[in-house]
Design a protein around this motif. Structure first.
Motif, PDB file in Angstrom:
ATOM      1  N   VAL A   2       5.395  10.434   9.943  1.00 35.09           N
ATOM      2  CA  VAL A   2       4.445   9.874   9.381  1.00 35.09           C
ATOM      3  C   VAL A   2       4.585   9.499   7.836  1.00 35.09           C
ATOM      4  O   VAL A   2       4.433   8.356   7.038  1.00 35.09           O
ATOM      5  N   ALA A   3       5.080  10.699   7.256  1.00 35.03           N
ATOM      6  CA  ALA A   3       5.719  10.331   5.860  1.00 35.03           C
ATOM      7  C   ALA A   3       6.845   9.508   5.543  1.00 35.03           C
ATOM      8  O   ALA A   3       7.845   9.854   6.239  1.00 35.03           O
ATOM      9  N   SER A   4       6.626   8.514   5.026  1.00 40.32           N
ATOM     10  CA  SER A   4       7.704   7.526   4.712  1.00 40.32           C
ATOM     11  C   SER A   4       8.877   7.939   3.946  1.00 40.32           C
ATOM     12  O   SER A   4       8.709   8.591   2.780  1.00 40.32           O
ATOM     13  N   GLN A  36      13.488   0.117   1.160  1.00 37.26           N
ATOM     14  CA  GLN A  36      12.988  -0.957   0.442  1.00 37.26           C
ATOM     15  C   GLN A  36      13.311  -1.208  -0.867  1.00 37.26           C
ATOM     16  O   GLN A  36      13.715  -2.272  -1.530  1.00 37.26           O
ATOM     17  N   LYS A  78       4.528  12.459  -1.513  1.00 40.44           N
ATOM     18  CA  LYS A  78       4.978  13.163  -0.352  1.00 40.44           C
ATOM     19  C   LYS A  78       4.626  14.497  -0.179  1.00 40.44           C
ATOM     20  O   LYS A  78       4.208  14.964   0.801  1.00 40.44           O
ATOM     21  N   GLU A 114       0.806  14.598   1.097  1.00 45.62           N
ATOM     22  CA  GLU A 114       0.846  14.124   2.638  1.00 45.62           C
ATOM     23  C   GLU A 114       1.088  15.326   3.614  1.00 45.62           C
ATOM     24  O   GLU A 114       0.231  15.482   4.369  1.00 45.62           O
ATOM     25  N   CYS A 143       0.678  -1.255  -0.067  1.00 48.32           N
ATOM     26  CA  CYS A 143      -0.003   0.157  -0.087  1.00 48.32           C
ATOM     27  C   CYS A 143       0.863   1.332  -0.062  1.00 48.32           C
ATOM     28  O   CYS A 143       2.033   1.266   0.445  1.00 48.32           O
ATOM     29  N   GLY A 144       0.190   2.372  -0.513  1.00 47.09           N
ATOM     30  CA  GLY A 144       1.078   3.797  -0.426  1.00 47.09           C
ATOM     31  C   GLY A 144       2.307   3.583  -0.896  1.00 47.09           C
ATOM     32  O   GLY A 144       2.446   3.309  -1.988  1.00 47.09           O
ATOM     33  N   THR A 145       3.355   4.361  -0.162  1.00 53.08           N
ATOM     34  CA  THR A 145       4.727   4.381  -0.504  1.00 53.08           C
ATOM     35  C   THR A 145       5.414   3.060  -0.878  1.00 53.08           C
ATOM     36  O   THR A 145       6.000   2.889  -1.806  1.00 53.08           O
ATOM     37  N   SER A 146       5.070   2.136   0.168  1.00 45.41           N
ATOM     38  CA  SER A 146       5.539   0.738  -0.281  1.00 45.41           C
ATOM     39  C   SER A 146       5.116   0.145  -1.687  1.00 45.41           C
ATOM     40  O   SER A 146       5.806  -0.527  -2.148  1.00 45.41           O
ATOM     41  N   VAL A 171      -1.386   1.815   9.447  1.00 46.40           N
ATOM     42  CA  VAL A 171      -2.865   1.747   8.977  1.00 46.40           C
ATOM     43  C   VAL A 171      -3.432   0.320   9.147  1.00 46.40           C
ATOM     44  O   VAL A 171      -3.397  -0.495   8.321  1.00 46.40           O
ATOM     45  N   THR A 214       0.228  -3.141   8.439  1.00 48.16           N
ATOM     46  CA  THR A 214      -0.825  -2.577   7.539  1.00 48.16           C
ATOM     47  C   THR A 214      -1.978  -3.667   7.136  1.00 48.16           C
ATOM     48  O   THR A 214      -1.538  -4.455   6.655  1.00 48.16           O
ATOM     49  N   ILE A 259       5.321  -5.877   0.702  1.00 51.30           N
ATOM     50  CA  ILE A 259       6.372  -4.890   1.143  1.00 51.30           C
ATOM     51  C   ILE A 259       5.611  -4.018   2.161  1.00 51.30           C
ATOM     52  O   ILE A 259       4.564  -3.454   1.779  1.00 51.30           O
ATOM     53  N   SER A 260       6.398  -3.723   3.374  1.00 57.90           N
ATOM     54  CA  SER A 260       5.590  -2.932   4.566  1.00 57.90           C
ATOM     55  C   SER A 260       6.575  -2.525   5.287  1.00 57.90           C
ATOM     56  O   SER A 260       7.416  -3.231   5.882  1.00 57.90           O
ATOM     57  N   GLN A 261       6.507  -1.163   5.448  1.00 58.09           N
ATOM     58  CA  GLN A 261       7.398  -0.502   6.507  1.00 58.09           C
ATOM     59  C   GLN A 261       6.969  -1.052   8.122  1.00 58.09           C
ATOM     60  O   GLN A 261       7.826  -1.873   8.450  1.00 58.09           O
ATOM     61  N   SER A 262       5.825  -0.812   8.234  1.00 59.67           N
ATOM     62  CA  SER A 262       5.277  -1.223   9.850  1.00 59.67           C
ATOM     63  C   SER A 262       5.294  -2.953   9.758  1.00 59.67           C
ATOM     64  O   SER A 262       5.193  -3.387  11.058  1.00 59.67           O
TER      65      SER A 262
HETATM   66  C1  F6R Z   1       3.443   7.655   2.950  1.00 58.16           C
HETATM   67  C2  F6R Z   1       3.219   6.237   3.817  1.00 58.16           C
HETATM   68  C3  F6R Z   1       2.003   5.320   3.489  1.00 58.16           C
HETATM   69  C4  F6R Z   1       2.458   3.881   3.742  1.00 58.16           C
HETATM   70  C5  F6R Z   1       1.391   2.935   3.615  1.00 58.16           C
HETATM   71  C6  F6R Z   1       1.724   1.657   3.908  1.00 58.16           C
HETATM   72  O1  F6R Z   1       4.416   8.190   3.425  1.00 58.16           O
HETATM   73  O2  F6R Z   1       3.917   6.005   4.729  1.00 58.16           O
HETATM   74  O3  F6R Z   1       1.723   5.382   2.300  1.00 58.16           O
HETATM   75  O4  F6R Z   1       3.502   3.729   2.852  1.00 58.16           O
HETATM   76  O5  F6R Z   1       0.407   3.163   4.632  1.00 58.16           O
HETATM   77  O6  F6R Z   1       2.270   1.510   5.216  1.00 58.16           O
HETATM   78  P1  F6R Z   1       3.515   0.274   5.324  1.00 58.16           P
HETATM   79  O7  F6R Z   1       4.662   0.211   4.670  1.00 58.16           O
HETATM   80  O8  F6R Z   1       3.626   0.198   6.974  1.00 58.16           O
HETATM   81  O9  F6R Z   1       2.730  -1.020   5.186  1.00 58.16           O
END
Ligand code: F6R
Length: 602
Positions: free
Chosen positions: A395-397, A404, A482, A485, A297-300, A599, A349, A343-346
């Motif tokens: 919050v903005a990745s 990644q 970016k 956001e 999702c999103g940036t990922s 999220v 999601t 792929i996910s930062q957190s």
């Molecule tokens: C934008 C941002 C979001 C996340 C998205 C997915 O700066 O951070 O778009 O990339 O909510 O989140 P993760 O990567 O944690 O699954």
């Protein structure tokens, strides 16, 4: 989305809850609240907005009456019911208190039923049904544990819940489904702690249970009772490097500047001589992979889209890129010869996590590329590559996307070599370029200053187009995201060649085109597209190592030998440009309106 904490122990409960909530504030900051109780007293404190407001408000509490109190706390990202003090958690019934992370999908039916039975609702949230449902069952059976279990069994959706009740003022009930929750034994004897993630627990606890779906229980001083056997204790690291701003104005700014270092960490041990090595994938049978599905999702998602170019070009593996929220409901064709990469930062999601579960259930091999170890996704996937970007607070990745992209580039080379689809010379060239990434990511003062000066010229107008080709198209999407956001200005990312198929109709002086014009990737083609926009009066800001005389503004990047190095160079420019526009507009860069870092609702 939303962060929850709970505490049973001898420390000042209010302070412990506040400290925990501060760690989780990135998960939502629409409102916050705590409920703290002992056998004689209960205090509830709620505020609209951030934890700093809650910190001020708790000063009004009489702490002397709250000795040996237990408590629960919450920081909210609103889903049902607008952000307000009334809709802030904890939610109260006649004698019980609840905090909740997730969504109760059948709350409307439950609410109607409970209202018919005489329950009075005061908020617009889905959460409030939990506390009334619990009280309804308690009034029928006079047994707290039974009432909690019954209430939970009627909830549909994703939720983690903590509940306290005056009828058992020493107990906290807990349950997890979908949304994350961690239970911990504190370092101080008999303490029990709860949190949405392990971050607030590091330093306070060593033994934790990352709750699995469907697991709940009840805790009191010195005792945690689980309702089922599906739990295992794990060890937490004993200390952590707390993320501090270190003199930067915002975490986002610090995280942009950290990218050079974290890129070094990310590649450490993964580039050996002229080879890419992922020990994590030792047991993955690469030859059997016929196709890759990348899902995020999103940036990922943008890093996934970028990787689709590399996997096809370098490794010669067919790729499909999926937005997780779309993938889940389209009845996708899932073949066992497909490698599914989330792929996910957190790692939390909700849509990506559910997509990963679907892929796993269908028998696909699953890999997660993630920044948070021990997150739901890293525990679920067959294979895991950590991006090693460190805690990302803004919050903005930024640095998560950067690492990644780096992992995905290395992974495409790793597959290319195993599948024998790349020549030795080509692989060597790619690896030499990879080694240059940390240096490329050093922020140049000249570039930062240029972006700062330009930021003030781009505050009006009716929108931005970020355009690029090949991997610079996903980068354009990321640049636009970016800016949206954190500046709240309208921005779109487009493939340069697509502009003439419609969007160019918008071109005029008030339409700002941010043109990504790398020297080593389709420069002439992109240049023609930018000329078309310039001819129609769009204001052009070109980012390129090559002078471009039609540009109204020009950000000169360094000449590089590889387009991926230009990718990282331009990434820095886009991040700093958004940062400076946002600062000039006076926005809260690290906590932009309406957003949350993690999220966990779909
Ligand atoms: C934008 C941002 C979001 C996340 C998205 C997915 O700066 O951070 O778009 O990339 O909510 O989140 P993760 O990567 O944690 O699954």
């Amino acid at each position: 989305m939303c962060g929850i904490v709970g505490y049973i122990g001898s420390k000042d409960c209010v302070d412990v809850l506040l400290d925990g909530l501060k760690e989780l504030e990135y998960r939502g900051y629409d409102s916050a609240g705590i409920a703290v109780m002992n056998a004689e007293h209960i205090s509830v404190c709620k505020v609209l907005g951030k934890i700093s407001n809650l910190e001020k408000k708790v000063q009004t509490l009489d702490r002397s009456i709250l000795k040996n109190a237990i408590g629960i706390g919450h920081t909210r990202w609103a889903t049902h019911g607008k952000p307000s003090e009334l809709n802030a958690h904890p939610h109260l019934g006649e004698f019980s208190y609840v905090v909740h992370n997730g969504i109760i999908e059948n709350y409307k039916e439950l609410k109607i039923d409970l209202e018919e039975k005489g329950h009075k609702f005061i908020s617009q949230t889905d959460t409030e049904v939990i506390v009334h449902l619990f009280e309804e069952y308690y009034n029928l059976c006079n047994n707290t544990k039974e009432a909690f279990k019954k209430a939970i069994s009627h909830l549909e959706g994703a939720f983690s819940v903590l509940l306290m009740s005056k009828v058992e003022p020493e107990n906290i009930y807990f349950f997890k489904k979908g949304s994350p929750m961690v239970v911990a034994k504190g370092k101080v004897k008999n303490e029990v702690l709860f949190a949405s993630t392990d971050a607030p627990l590091i330093g306070l606890a060593e033994d934790v249970v990352y709750l699995e779906d469907g697991v709940g229980g009840v805790a009191r001083l010195g005792n945690i009772e689980f309702f089922s056997k599906d739990y295992t204790w794990s060890k937490l690291p004993t200390s952590k490097a707390y993320a501090q701003k270190d003199g930067y104005r915002f975490f986002m700014e610090k995280e942009i500047y950290e990218q050079s270092d974290v890129a070094g960490d990310c590649t450490l041990g993964r580039i050996h001589g002229e080879k890419i090595i992922f020990d994590e994938l030792a047991k993955l049978d690469v030859d059997s992979i016929k196709e890759i599905k990348l899902c995020a999702c999103g940036t990922s998602y943008h890093s996934a889209l970028m990787a689709s170019y590399l996997f096809e070009r370098l490794a010669k593996i067919g790729v499909k890129v999926e937005i997780a929220s779309e993938f889940r409901y389209k009845n996708p064709l899932l073949l066992k010869s497909t490698l599914f990469i989330a792929i996910s930062q957190s790692g939390e999601t909700a849509d990506t996590l559910e997509a990963l579960k679907m892929a796993k259930k269908a028998g696909l091999k699953t890999l997660v590329i993630c920044n948070v170890d021990n997150s739901s996704m890293t525990r679920l996937a067959d294979f895991c590559i950590l991006t090693r970007a460190g805690i990302e607070k803004g919050v903005a990745s930024t640095k998560a996307f950067c690492t990644q992209s780096l992992v995905l580039w290395m992974l495409s080379l790793y597959f290319a070599e195993i599948k024998k689809n790349i020549s030795k010379e080509k692989l060597q060239d790619e690896i030499s370029a990879l080694r240059e990434v940390p240096k490329t990511l050093l922020v140049k003062t000249k570039i930062h200053e240029k972006c700062r000066r330009l930021a003030k010229r781009y505050l009006h107008g009716h929108g931005f187009f970020f355009i690029g080709r090949d991997v610079f198209y996903p980068l354009a999407l990321e640049g636009a995201l970016k800016l949206k956001e954190i500046s709240y200005l309208h921005a779109e990312g487009y493939p340069s060649g697509e502009m003439k198929h419609g969007p160019i109709a918008l071109a005029d002086k008030e339409l700002f085109t941010i043109a990504l014009m790398p020297k080593n990737m389709l420069y002439t083609k992109t240049k023609s597209n930018v000329e078309e926009l310039s001819a129609r009066d769009s204001t052009i800001c070109a980012i390129s190592p090559l002078e471009f005389d039609l540009a109204d503004d020009f950000i000169k990047t360094d000449e590089k030998s590889h387009y991926m190095l230009e990718f990282f160079d331009i990434l820095i420019v886009l991040q700093i440009f958004s940062l400076e526009v946002s600062i000039r507009l006076g926005n809260d860069v690290d906590m932009p309106r309406n957003l949350a870092k993690s999220v966990t609702v779909e």
